[in-house]
Design a protein around this motif. Structure first.
Motif, PDB file in Angstrom:
ATOM      1  N   ALA A  17       0.854  -1.185   0.000  1.00 41.50           N
ATOM      2  CA  ALA A  17       0.000   0.000   0.000  1.00 41.50           C
ATOM      3  C   ALA A  17       0.887   1.231   0.000  1.00 41.50           C
ATOM      4  O   ALA A  17       1.968   1.234   0.592  1.00 41.50           O
ATOM      5  CB  ALA A  17      -0.895  -0.009   1.236  1.00 41.50           C
ATOM      6  N   LEU A  18       0.417   2.288  -0.666  1.00 45.19           N
ATOM      7  CA  LEU A  18       1.126   3.576  -0.646  1.00 45.19           C
ATOM      8  C   LEU A  18       0.348   4.490   0.292  1.00 45.19           C
ATOM      9  O   LEU A  18      -0.885   4.604   0.178  1.00 45.19           O
ATOM     10  CB  LEU A  18       1.184   4.136  -2.065  1.00 45.19           C
ATOM     11  CG  LEU A  18       2.026   5.383  -2.281  1.00 45.19           C
ATOM     12  CD1 LEU A  18       3.480   5.163  -1.866  1.00 45.19           C
ATOM     13  CD2 LEU A  18       1.974   5.779  -3.765  1.00 45.19           C
ATOM     14  N   GLY A  30      -3.680   5.747   6.186  1.00 43.12           N
ATOM     15  CA  GLY A  30      -3.288   6.774   5.227  1.00 43.12           C
ATOM     16  C   GLY A  30      -3.154   6.266   3.802  1.00 43.12           C
ATOM     17  O   GLY A  30      -2.622   6.964   2.931  1.00 43.12           O
ATOM     18  N   GLN A  31      -3.683   5.046   3.531  1.00 42.29           N
ATOM     19  CA  GLN A  31      -3.549   4.459   2.183  1.00 42.29           C
ATOM     20  C   GLN A  31      -4.274   5.314   1.148  1.00 42.29           C
ATOM     21  O   GLN A  31      -5.407   5.738   1.375  1.00 42.29           O
ATOM     22  CB  GLN A  31      -4.143   3.035   2.171  1.00 42.29           C
ATOM     23  CG  GLN A  31      -3.949   2.286   0.858  1.00 42.29           C
ATOM     24  CD  GLN A  31      -5.086   2.489  -0.154  1.00 42.29           C
ATOM     25  OE1 GLN A  31      -6.121   3.039   0.161  1.00 42.29           O
ATOM     26  NE2 GLN A  31      -4.862   2.031  -1.381  1.00 42.29           N
ATOM     27  N   PHE A  32      -3.617   5.568   0.010  1.00 45.76           N
ATOM     28  CA  PHE A  32      -4.300   6.296  -1.062  1.00 45.76           C
ATOM     29  C   PHE A  32      -4.081   5.703  -2.439  1.00 45.76           C
ATOM     30  O   PHE A  32      -4.768   6.082  -3.384  1.00 45.76           O
ATOM     31  CB  PHE A  32      -3.917   7.783  -1.057  1.00 45.76           C
ATOM     32  CG  PHE A  32      -2.460   8.051  -1.395  1.00 45.76           C
ATOM     33  CD1 PHE A  32      -1.479   7.942  -0.420  1.00 45.76           C
ATOM     34  CD2 PHE A  32      -2.093   8.414  -2.686  1.00 45.76           C
ATOM     35  CE1 PHE A  32      -0.141   8.191  -0.731  1.00 45.76           C
ATOM     36  CE2 PHE A  32      -0.769   8.666  -3.006  1.00 45.76           C
ATOM     37  CZ  PHE A  32       0.219   8.553  -2.022  1.00 45.76           C
ATOM     38  N   CYS A  33      -3.133   4.760  -2.568  1.00 48.23           N
ATOM     39  CA  CYS A  33      -2.921   4.088  -3.852  1.00 48.23           C
ATOM     40  C   CYS A  33      -2.334   2.715  -3.583  1.00 48.23           C
ATOM     41  O   CYS A  33      -1.903   2.412  -2.475  1.00 48.23           O
ATOM     42  CB  CYS A  33      -1.941   4.882  -4.746  1.00 48.23           C
ATOM     43  SG  CYS A  33      -2.758   6.065  -5.870  1.00 48.23           S
ATOM     44  N   GLY A  34      -2.316   1.883  -4.609  1.00 47.37           N
ATOM     45  CA  GLY A  34      -1.623   0.605  -4.541  1.00 47.37           C
ATOM     46  C   GLY A  34      -0.219   0.758  -5.091  1.00 47.37           C
ATOM     47  O   GLY A  34       0.138   1.801  -5.661  1.00 47.37           O
ATOM     48  N   ALA A  35       0.591  -0.276  -4.904  1.00 53.82           N
ATOM     49  CA  ALA A  35       1.961  -0.289  -5.417  1.00 53.82           C
ATOM     50  C   ALA A  35       2.428  -1.741  -5.423  1.00 53.82           C
ATOM     51  O   ALA A  35       1.747  -2.621  -4.874  1.00 53.82           O
ATOM     52  CB  ALA A  35       2.865   0.584  -4.548  1.00 53.82           C
ATOM     53  N   VAL A  36       3.589  -1.977  -6.042  1.00 52.26           N
ATOM     54  CA  VAL A  36       4.068  -3.358  -6.175  1.00 52.26           C
ATOM     55  C   VAL A  36       5.593  -3.383  -6.159  1.00 52.26           C
ATOM     56  O   VAL A  36       6.237  -2.549  -6.808  1.00 52.26           O
ATOM     57  CB  VAL A  36       3.475  -4.025  -7.447  1.00 52.26           C
ATOM     58  CG1 VAL A  36       3.771  -3.232  -8.704  1.00 52.26           C
ATOM     59  CG2 VAL A  36       3.944  -5.464  -7.596  1.00 52.26           C
ATOM     60  N   ILE A  67       5.532   3.105   2.170  1.00 49.43           N
ATOM     61  CA  ILE A  67       4.795   1.921   1.721  1.00 49.43           C
ATOM     62  C   ILE A  67       4.544   1.056   2.950  1.00 49.43           C
ATOM     63  O   ILE A  67       5.288   1.086   3.923  1.00 49.43           O
ATOM     64  CB  ILE A  67       5.508   1.138   0.606  1.00 49.43           C
ATOM     65  CG1 ILE A  67       6.858   0.569   1.051  1.00 49.43           C
ATOM     66  CG2 ILE A  67       5.690   1.985  -0.648  1.00 49.43           C
ATOM     67  CD1 ILE A  67       6.789  -0.875   1.423  1.00 49.43           C
ATOM     68  N   ILE A  68       3.455   0.289   2.863  1.00 43.16           N
ATOM     69  CA  ILE A  68       3.142  -0.672   3.924  1.00 43.16           C
ATOM     70  C   ILE A  68       3.192  -2.053   3.283  1.00 43.16           C
ATOM     71  O   ILE A  68       2.450  -2.327   2.337  1.00 43.16           O
ATOM     72  CB  ILE A  68       1.757  -0.409   4.530  1.00 43.16           C
ATOM     73  CG1 ILE A  68       1.668   1.038   5.043  1.00 43.16           C
ATOM     74  CG2 ILE A  68       1.470  -1.406   5.641  1.00 43.16           C
ATOM     75  CD1 ILE A  68       0.278   1.437   5.517  1.00 43.16           C
ATOM     76  N   SER A  69       4.091  -2.891   3.772  1.00 40.52           N
ATOM     77  CA  SER A  69       4.212  -4.243   3.217  1.00 40.52           C
ATOM     78  C   SER A  69       3.835  -5.258   4.284  1.00 40.52           C
ATOM     79  O   SER A  69       3.904  -4.984   5.490  1.00 40.52           O
ATOM     80  CB  SER A  69       5.642  -4.489   2.740  1.00 40.52           C
ATOM     81  OG  SER A  69       6.447  -4.915   3.801  1.00 40.52           O
ATOM     82  N   GLY A  79       3.073  -6.456   9.589  1.00 44.04           N
ATOM     83  CA  GLY A  79       3.918  -6.016   8.483  1.00 44.04           C
ATOM     84  C   GLY A  79       4.808  -4.869   8.874  1.00 44.04           C
ATOM     85  O   GLY A  79       5.105  -4.645  10.040  1.00 44.04           O
ATOM     86  N   LYS A  80       5.213  -4.130   7.850  1.00 46.66           N
ATOM     87  CA  LYS A  80       6.233  -3.124   8.067  1.00 46.66           C
ATOM     88  C   LYS A  80       5.951  -1.885   7.229  1.00 46.66           C
ATOM     89  O   LYS A  80       5.601  -1.997   6.058  1.00 46.66           O
ATOM     90  CB  LYS A  80       7.575  -3.729   7.642  1.00 46.66           C
ATOM     91  CG  LYS A  80       8.757  -2.921   8.075  1.00 46.66           C
ATOM     92  CD  LYS A  80      10.024  -3.746   8.036  1.00 46.66           C
ATOM     93  CE  LYS A  80      11.145  -2.920   8.613  1.00 46.66           C
ATOM     94  NZ  LYS A  80      12.428  -3.590   8.522  1.00 46.66           N
ATOM     95  N   GLU A  81       6.114  -0.715   7.835  1.00 47.28           N
ATOM     96  CA  GLU A  81       6.010   0.539   7.087  1.00 47.28           C
ATOM     97  C   GLU A  81       7.420   1.003   6.770  1.00 47.28           C
ATOM     98  O   GLU A  81       8.277   1.049   7.654  1.00 47.28           O
ATOM     99  CB  GLU A  81       5.261   1.586   7.916  1.00 47.28           C
ATOM    100  CG  GLU A  81       3.862   1.116   8.294  1.00 47.28           C
ATOM    101  CD  GLU A  81       2.966   2.222   8.828  1.00 47.28           C
ATOM    102  OE1 GLU A  81       3.319   3.407   8.690  1.00 47.28           O
ATOM    103  OE2 GLU A  81       1.906   1.876   9.381  1.00 47.28           O
ATOM    104  N   ILE A  82       7.670   1.292   5.507  1.00 46.14           N
ATOM    105  CA  ILE A  82       9.015   1.703   5.084  1.00 46.14           C
ATOM    106  C   ILE A  82       8.925   3.036   4.356  1.00 46.14           C
ATOM    107  O   ILE A  82       8.091   3.213   3.457  1.00 46.14           O
ATOM    108  CB  ILE A  82       9.654   0.642   4.161  1.00 46.14           C
ATOM    109  CG1 ILE A  82       9.702  -0.724   4.858  1.00 46.14           C
ATOM    110  CG2 ILE A  82      11.052   1.074   3.722  1.00 46.14           C
ATOM    111  CD1 ILE A  82      10.275  -1.856   4.005  1.00 46.14           C
ATOM    112  N   ALA A  83       9.785   3.966   4.712  1.00 44.08           N
ATOM    113  CA  ALA A  83       9.775   5.296   4.105  1.00 44.08           C
ATOM    114  C   ALA A  83      10.216   5.224   2.645  1.00 44.08           C
ATOM    115  O   ALA A  83      11.087   4.430   2.276  1.00 44.08           O
ATOM    116  CB  ALA A  83      10.704   6.217   4.881  1.00 44.08           C
ATOM    117  N   VAL A  84       9.594   6.067   1.822  1.00 43.78           N
ATOM    118  CA  VAL A  84      10.025   6.242   0.434  1.00 43.78           C
ATOM    119  C   VAL A  84      11.110   7.302   0.445  1.00 43.78           C
ATOM    120  O   VAL A  84      10.886   8.420   0.918  1.00 43.78           O
ATOM    121  CB  VAL A  84       8.838   6.680  -0.448  1.00 43.78           C
ATOM    122  CG1 VAL A  84       9.306   7.064  -1.846  1.00 43.78           C
ATOM    123  CG2 VAL A  84       7.793   5.567  -0.504  1.00 43.78           C
TER     124      VAL A  84
END
Ligand code: 4AZ
Length: 241
Positions: A17-18, A30-36, A67-69, A79-84
């Motif tokens: 998740a972004l 705070g999710q607003f878009c997907g990502a991969v 991102i949230i993975s 899971g884990k939140e990682i800064a962009v």
């Protein structure tokens, strides 16, 4: 996702998740878009997710893009939140037509090794019309703003380019460009991506073939989903980040 079912990051660990709590608050993290994830520190999303129109801010000024993975339920804590750390928008992105709708995000920390999916190169069987594909996301499940708090996925078919060329010949509902976009859905409707799924993956034969990009409405017969064609930007994505 319209017409979907619950999906689990243990089976599809590359779906992330972004999020920006700064812009979108703590609900649904705070999710607003997907990502991969396509590399340990490399994540793809839609370029239009990073536009100041989508964010209500300039991405360069945002301090908490992450991102949230490894988390199905956004309101949970797994899971884990990682800064962009860096965001690279495809220089070929056209915000008017949504052609080339992809951005590369560089992460501050590496994801676990198994959390990446290979990208499908040009000519991969996954691009062929009739191929069964799966789209993932936390987006709208009804078309009237019922966002999912837990990850969902739907089976859609890769459709012939002619289906989207017919649906989107230009004008108000958009223009389909087969060199940069991929068409998917079901002729009778009912299975589709929707708002909030943008940037998330379309997967066929275990490879990434598309990113959720745009469409007219969600899940309606005669209005398929339009995806960023991964093979069209693969060289730029390899170089970016
Ligand atoms: C959107 O607004 C959106 N049905 C994404 C995907 C589709 C429609 C709208 C495809 O982000």
């Amino acid at each position: 996702v319209i017409g979907g079912q619950p999906a689990h990051v243990k089976d599809s660990p590359w779906v992330v998740a972004l999020s920006s709590r700064d812009r979108f608050g703590d609900a649904r993290a705070g999710q607003f878009c997907g990502a991969v994830a396509v590399g340990p520190k490399k994540v793809l999303t839609a370029a239009h997710c990073l536009s100041s129109e989508a964010l209500g801010a300039d991405v360069g000024q945002m301090r908490d893009l992450r991102i949230i993975s490894g988390r199905d339920e956004l309101n949970g804590s797994g899971g884990k939140e990682i800064a962009v750390s860096e965001a690279w928008v495809n220089p070929g992105f056209d915000a008017t037509t949504n052609s080339g709708d992809v951005a590369v995000l560089t992460l501050a920390e590496a994801l676990p090794g198994r959390s990446v999916i290979p990208m499908a190169e040009a000519g991969d069987a996954g691009y062929r019309a009739g191929t069964a594909a799966v789209v993932y996301g936390w987006g709208d499940t009804t078309g009237v703003g019922d966002y999912a708090s837990s990850l969902r996925s739907a089976k859609v078919s890769v459709l012939p380019d002619s289906s989207c060329e017919q649906a989107y010949p230009g004008g108000r509902n958009g223009t389909y460009d087969a060199s940069a976009m991929l068409c998917a859905g079901e002729p009778q409707g009912g299975y589709d991506a929707c708002q909030g799924d943008s940037g998330g993956p379309l997967v066929a034969h275990g490879r990434l073939v598309g990113l959720v990009s745009w469409g007219s409405g969600c899940g309606q017969a005669g209005s398929p989903g339009v995806y960023t064609r991964i093979s069209a930007a693969i060289e730029w994505m390899a170089d970016a980040g």
